[in-house]
Write a protein that holds these residues in place. Structure first.
Motif, mmCIF file in Angstrom:
data_model
loop_
_atom_site.group_PDB
_atom_site.id
_atom_site.type_symbol
_atom_site.label_atom_id
_atom_site.label_comp_id
_atom_site.label_asym_id
_atom_site.label_seq_id
_atom_site.Cartn_x
_atom_site.Cartn_y
_atom_site.Cartn_z
ATOM 1 N N GLY A 196 19.891 -20.701 -125.699
ATOM 2 C CA GLY A 196 21.326 -20.999 -125.779
ATOM 3 C C GLY A 196 21.689 -22.025 -126.846
ATOM 4 O O GLY A 196 22.798 -22.559 -126.825
ATOM 5 N N LYS A 197 20.792 -22.299 -127.799
ATOM 6 C CA LYS A 197 21.087 -23.335 -128.801
ATOM 7 C C LYS A 197 22.345 -22.994 -129.617
ATOM 8 O O LYS A 197 23.236 -23.830 -129.758
ATOM 9 N N PHE A 199 24.677 -20.920 -128.890
ATOM 10 C CA PHE A 199 25.807 -20.855 -127.968
ATOM 11 C C PHE A 199 26.372 -22.268 -127.745
ATOM 12 O O PHE A 199 27.573 -22.509 -127.864
ATOM 13 N N SER A 330 17.740 -27.677 -125.256
ATOM 14 C CA SER A 330 17.991 -26.801 -124.102
ATOM 15 C C SER A 330 16.654 -26.282 -123.580
ATOM 16 O O SER A 330 15.872 -25.678 -124.316
ATOM 17 N N ASN A 341 19.098 -13.522 -121.443
ATOM 18 C CA ASN A 341 19.327 -14.133 -122.760
ATOM 19 C C ASN A 341 18.687 -13.311 -123.874
ATOM 20 O O ASN A 341 19.263 -13.119 -124.940
ATOM 21 N N LEU A 388 19.382 -30.449 -121.653
ATOM 22 C CA LEU A 388 20.012 -29.609 -120.629
ATOM 23 C C LEU A 388 18.918 -28.744 -120.014
ATOM 24 O O LEU A 388 18.162 -28.110 -120.732
ATOM 25 N N SER A 392 22.435 -26.441 -117.576
ATOM 26 C CA SER A 392 23.037 -27.751 -117.260
ATOM 27 C C SER A 392 22.960 -28.133 -115.793
ATOM 28 O O SER A 392 23.713 -28.982 -115.337
ATOM 29 N N PHE A 601 29.183 -14.849 -126.852
ATOM 30 C CA PHE A 601 28.771 -16.131 -127.386
ATOM 31 C C PHE A 601 29.723 -17.273 -127.144
ATOM 32 O O PHE A 601 29.926 -18.141 -127.970
HETATM 33 N N1 LIG Z 1 22.016 -24.113 -121.396
HETATM 34 C C1 LIG Z 1 21.593 -22.824 -121.446
HETATM 35 N N2 LIG Z 1 20.426 -22.473 -120.891
HETATM 36 C C2 LIG Z 1 20.008 -21.190 -120.942
HETATM 37 N N3 LIG Z 1 20.705 -20.191 -121.506
HETATM 38 C C3 LIG Z 1 21.883 -20.481 -122.074
HETATM 39 C C4 LIG Z 1 22.383 -21.814 -122.071
HETATM 40 N N4 LIG Z 1 23.574 -21.809 -122.688
HETATM 41 C C5 LIG Z 1 23.796 -20.546 -123.065
HETATM 42 N N5 LIG Z 1 22.794 -19.736 -122.703
HETATM 43 C C6 LIG Z 1 22.658 -18.290 -122.907
HETATM 44 O O1 LIG Z 1 21.647 -18.060 -123.863
HETATM 45 C C7 LIG Z 1 21.891 -16.823 -124.524
HETATM 46 C C8 LIG Z 1 21.241 -16.839 -125.881
HETATM 47 O O2 LIG Z 1 21.816 -17.874 -126.601
HETATM 48 P P1 LIG Z 1 21.463 -18.230 -128.121
HETATM 49 O O3 LIG Z 1 22.442 -19.257 -128.469
HETATM 50 O O4 LIG Z 1 21.354 -17.028 -128.970
HETATM 51 O O5 LIG Z 1 20.009 -18.871 -128.017
HETATM 52 P P2 LIG Z 1 19.155 -19.578 -129.134
HETATM 53 O O6 LIG Z 1 20.077 -20.020 -130.229
HETATM 54 O O7 LIG Z 1 18.508 -20.715 -128.426
HETATM 55 O O8 LIG Z 1 18.169 -18.582 -129.609
HETATM 56 C C9 LIG Z 1 23.387 -16.681 -124.542
HETATM 57 O O9 LIG Z 1 23.728 -15.388 -124.184
HETATM 58 C C10 LIG Z 1 23.898 -17.662 -123.499
HETATM 59 O O10 LIG Z 1 24.597 -17.027 -122.452
#
Ligand SMILES: Nc1ncnc2c1ncn2[C@@H]1O[C@H](COP(=O)(O)OP(=O)(O)O)[C@@H](O)[C@H]1O
Ligand SMILES: O=P(O)(O)OC[C@H]1O[C@@](CO)(OP(=O)(O)O)[C@@H](O)[C@@H]1O
Length: 635
Positions: A196-197, A199, A330, A341, A388, A392, A601
């Motif tokens: 979720g980074k 996101f 995260s 995810n 987180l 969270s 997103f």
């Molecule tokens: N704090 C969180 N912990 C776990 N998953 C999350 C969190 N926040 C958002 N997500 C979910 O993670 C998914 C992938 O997010 P993304 O931003 O692509 O991950 P990353 O950038 O870490 O590869 C999203 O669909 C979102 O719903």
């Protein structure tokens, strides 16, 4: 005209709100603070406006005590004088008795003098300080207890030693070295892929921009995709930490993205978010040392002596900007969350274009396992961080100090990924924004008919469109909004759908200060105002953005500000009705509901719904339903 809610509103925003009473500490007369004091600029120095006195019961505990003491002193003095005269008159008749009377008169006169002195001192102490006890109908009348100093514990009143033990001093110096309000902040995302980074980075960026900080995301993956062929740079093999050449390439992409971020900060940006995995301590240390040596000088800049736009300068000689780094990590171990995810990632990311879902998932899993091989969570020694855990459900913070960083933490704690539509319903003009704050006919004696019809229309629309699950309804505390919310809630409950109503004063309209009521040019002015520009004696959009924490139903300005937040648009732009159809719908009498729909997103899209002339259920809602006493709101 001022209303009780004006004060409630003022008090809430200015943080001096005591449950049943508002304490206004006015500036000392003619002090430099007067120039910047909201109260002084609006009401003039230290003058309680008569209209305020009319609406509130001013209680001046110290001043009142002074007046009372003065009255008693005058009484005592008069009595002493009288007793003295009587004593003189009786002197001839019985000199011994007269002497006694004269002595007692003198004592009384002394007492009277002392009381007078005490009264004068109390009066002086009370100067510039008023306790307003207000009786606004929303809150019960209470008599404030006299403020009397009494020891609360055994430390009370004891002198302190200035010799701070060395161990504590060491801690304090670390604390104060971290505290300076750096002019710039870098948020470095940390975590394995699919945590979720990106996101979180998007959400943070939208929030920080909304609150007035120039924020931008710099994504290493985006740079990789833009500058390198997908065939060799997108598959799992590219992320293999044992392949030195590829590792070097990834490092180079990451560092050049970081340089772009620094460059942007030097050009005026305030908060840069660096979105990459940053999953090992070596990379993070490199970022920290690069930021530490960076002073905000761009390669083409003239000599440091030329100065620059740099604000809070931290660090020694020649430093231009102070910059802090905070890691945002995260961590997620919940298998079912991770599966979901991964799926959303392979469906959205161009890295997996051309692969079947199965192939893409398998490639991503392999990429993650490469990262897992070298991933080390951020440790305390690395500096400031916010972590987180599992969406969270747990948040830890380390060395989170400073103005900008402290804005981030509460937001991170309330971050969520749940999907729900949000409906913004702005009251038609005449109910808040367009007239002066609180200058509402509803305020005093029930609602006027346009408001009732709006409430009925809204209830009808919600009945037809809202989901059958319970509705959470937030309204401002102004009577018109409270009314409308109550009508909608009653109708929902009548239909057997739960509806909870919360009235929050931060949804009240923007305070237009001395320009309240000047409606003919209000819209034009609103459209041309910058984000931080204040109405004379009133508020700016920035003030509004700073207090809004919860969402929905109110007046045009907060509705438009909320829309800006969700859509990630500049607040000042969204205030201008001409900027979009939705902004217009929230600004004029079109009686519309703007629906914000969650998109991929953490982004949002919007739909505009126009309320029909008469609500579907208007016939079953009696006007009595809409009119109610504000007193009834108090539990
Ligand atoms: N704090 C969180 N912990 C776990 N998953 C999350 C969190 N926040 C958002 N997500 C979910 O993670 C998914 C992938 O997010 P993304 O931003 O692509 O991950 P990353 O950038 O870490 O590869 C999203 O669909 C979102 O719903
Ligand atoms: O340089 P590191 O820290 O590995 O991070 C950058 C990489 O992170 C990734 C991890 O998957 O980011 P993203 O998911 O945002 O695309 C890669 O795309 C990107 O190349």
């Amino acid at each position: 005209m001022l209303t009780p809610r004006d004060i409630e509103y003022f008090a809430t925003r200015h943080g001096k709100f005591l449950h049943y009473a508002t304490m206004l500490k006015l500036c000392p007369k003619d002090s430099p603070e007067c120039a910047s004091c909201w109260y002084c600029s609006r009401f003039g120095q230290r003058l309680l406006p008569p209209e305020l006195q009319k609406h509130f019961l001013p209680v001046y505990p110290t001043a009142a005590a002074a007046v009372e003491a003065e009255r008693k002193a005058a009484e005592a003095a008069a009595a002493a004088e009288e007793a003295g005269e009587e004593a003189v008159a009786e002197l001839d008749a019985d000199s011994a008795q007269a002497e006694a009377a004269a002595a007692s008169a003198a004592t009384k006169a002394d007492e009277a003098r002392a009381a007078k002195e005490r009264a004068a001192a109390a009066q002086k102490a009370a100067e510039g300080r008023f306790l307003l006890h207000f009786d606004c109908g929303l809150r019960k009348r209470v008599q404030l207890p006299a403020v009397k100093h009494r020891p609360v514990d055994y430390y009370d009143g004891k002198a302190v030693s200035l010799d701070i033990p060395e161990a504590i001093q060491r801690r304090l110096s670390v604390r104060s070295s971290l505290t300076p309000d750096s002019a710039k902040l870098i948020l470095v995302m940390v975590g394995l892929p699919g945590r979720g980074k990106s996101f979180i980075a998007h959400k943070l960026s939208r929030f920080l921009n909304w609150t007035g900080y120039q924020t931008e995301i710099f994504n290493a993956g985006q740079n990789r995709r833009a500058n390198h062929s997908p065939t060799n740079h997108s598959r799992a093999g590219f992320f293999d930490p044992s392949d030195a050449e590829r590792k070097a390439k990834r490092e180079s992409i990451a560092m050049s993205t970081f340089e772009e971020l620094l460059e942007w900060l030097a050009g005026g940006g305030e908060i840069g978010i660096f979105d990459a995995t940053n999953s090992n301590p070596q990379r993070r240390a490199l970022l920290v040392s690069r930021a530490a040596e960076w002073k905000g000088w761009r390669s083409g800049d003239a000599s440091p002596a030329a100065g620059g736009a740099g604000a809070g300068v931290a660090g020694g000689g020649g430093a231009r900007f102070g910059v802090s780094i905070v890691f945002i990590e995260s961590i997620c171990t919940d298998k079912s969350i991770l599966e979901a995810n991964m799926l959303s990632k392979v469906r959205a990311s161009p890295d997996f274009a051309g692969l079947s879902e199965e192939e893409a998932l398998s490639d991503l899993r392999q990429r993650v396992s490469h990262y897992e091989a070298s991933y080390v969570p951020v440790a305390d020694e690395e500096g400031a961080y916010i972590k987180l855990f599992d969406l969270s459900s747990k948040v830890t913070a380390h060395q989170v100090f400073g103005r900008m960083t402290q804005r981030v933490l509460p937001y991170m704690m309330s971050l969520h990924i749940s999907l729900r539509p949000i409906f913004l319903a702005a009251l038609p003009p005449g109910y808040g924004d367009a007239s002066s704050r609180g200058d509402l006919s509803c305020e005093e004696g029930g609602c006027s008919s346009p408001n009732q019809s709006f409430a009925l229309q809204l209830a009808g629309w919600v009945g037809r469109h809202a989901p059958s699950s319970p509705l959470r309804l937030l309204s401002s505390t102004q009577a018109s909004a409270v009314d409308a919310a109550r009508v909608v809630a009653r109708d929902m409950r009548r239909r057997g759908v739960g509806c909870s109503v919360t009235n929050v004063s931060c949804l009240n309209p923007l305070d237009r200060g001395s320009e309240a009521g000047e409606d003919q040019w209000a819209t034009q002015r609103l459209a041309s105002m910058g984000f931080s520009q204040r109405y004379p004696g009133g508020e700016s959009f920035a003030d509004l953005a700073c207090v809004l924490e919860v969402l929905i139903v109110a007046h045009a300005t907060p509705c438009r500000a909320l829309r800006a937040y969700f859509l990630g648009l500049p607040v000042a732009e969204c205030m201008c009705p001409a900027s979009s159809r939705a902004a217009e719908a929230l600004a004029n009498a079109s009686r519309s509901v703007v629906e914000l729909l969650p998109a991929l997103f953490g982004k949002w899209s919007e739909e505009i719904h126009t309320l029909e002339e008469r609500g579907e259920n208007s016939e079953v809602l009696s006007l009595d339903d809409a009119v109610f006493s504000l007193e009834g709101q108090v539990g």
